[in-house]
Design an enzyme around this catalytic site. Structure first.
Site, PDB file in Angstrom:
ATOM      1  N   HIS A  90       0.835  -1.217   0.000  1.00  0.00           N
ATOM      2  CA  HIS A  90       0.000   0.000   0.000  1.00  0.00           C
ATOM      3  C   HIS A  90       0.863   1.258   0.000  1.00  0.00           C
ATOM      4  CE1 HIS A  90      -1.945  -3.299   2.317  1.00  0.00           C
ATOM      5  NE2 HIS A  90      -2.871  -3.110   1.398  1.00  0.00           N
TER       6      HIS A  90
HETATM    7  S1  FES Z   1       1.834  -0.398   3.272  1.00  0.00           S
HETATM    8 FE1  FES Z   1       0.273  -1.800   3.779  1.00  0.00          FE
HETATM    9  S2  FES Z   1       1.373  -3.529   4.431  1.00  0.00           S
HETATM   10 FE2  FES Z   1       2.895  -2.092   3.973  1.00  0.00          FE
END
Ligand code: FES
Length: 199
Positions: free
Chosen positions: A163
């Site tokens: 993410h």
């Molecule tokens: S940014 Fe979501 S698990 Fe690393």
């Protein structure tokens, strides 16, 4: 048998029965207490020994500790310099957010910045503090090696592909990342000049 002899025999049987009960209870309790203590092999499994001198300068290796991946990075003087100059872009530049995972040796501004007993060897849990993905190591500064997967002012560190969280070369999380915290530093100590015991 006289009344007196009969009474003596009954008393002996009571005492003998009580004694057997005590022995049986003792025999039961000792293994139970024993079962509550961690076995020697469990204690050994909770710790991991590693020779940090096996990590080449500028390289990262991933080892296992209690079934979790752990990053060991050999930071060169150049990589250590890349830790400086961007405190204003970090969520927790001084590693203060979660007191319960701070280590006793993190008691100076330098230890909190480098997040390592020996600054040249960073040892952290390889699990993004957002949802646990393994971040990718992108140590060189700028976009030359990484394209637009990193910000233009990239100082080197980790990029989490799940993410988009970013961490600097001390594994401190960068503002705007969904990850709330720096990568965790687990308990460890140096057993010799180059051998660490993790856990
Ligand atoms: S940014 Fe979501 S698990 Fe690393």
């Amino acid at each position: 048998m006289t009344d007196q002899a009969d009474q003596s025999r009954r008393n002996f049987l009571y005492v003998a029965a009580g004694g057997l009960g005590a022995v049986a209870a003792g025999a039961t309790i000792v293994p139970f207490i024993g079962s509550m203590l961690p076995a020697a092999d469990t204690l050994a499994a909770s710790k991991t020994e590693f020779d940090v001198s096996t990590v080449e300068a500028g390289q990262l290796v991933t080892i296992q500790w209690q079934g979790k991946p752990v990053f060991v990075v050999h930071r060169t003087p150049e990589l250590l310099k890349q830790v400086d100059g961007h405190d204003d872009k970090l969520k927790d530049a001084n590693s203060e957010a979660i007191a319960e995972v701070q280590q006793a040796w993190m008691d100076t501004p330098e230890a909190r910045k480098y997040r390592a007993i020996k600054p040249e060897y960073l040892i952290v849990v390889a699990s993004c503090t957002h949802l646990g993905c393994i971040p990718l190591f992108k140590p060189s500064a700028g976009r030359k090696d990484w394209g637009d997967s990193v910000p233009e002012d990239w100082a080197g560190g980790w990029h989490c592909p799940c993410h988009g969280s970013y961490y600097d070369l001390s594994a401190r999380v960068i503002n705007g990342s969904p990850a709330p915290h720096n990568l965790h530093v687990m308990p460890y100590e140096y057993k010799t000049d180059t051998t660490v015991v993790i856990g």
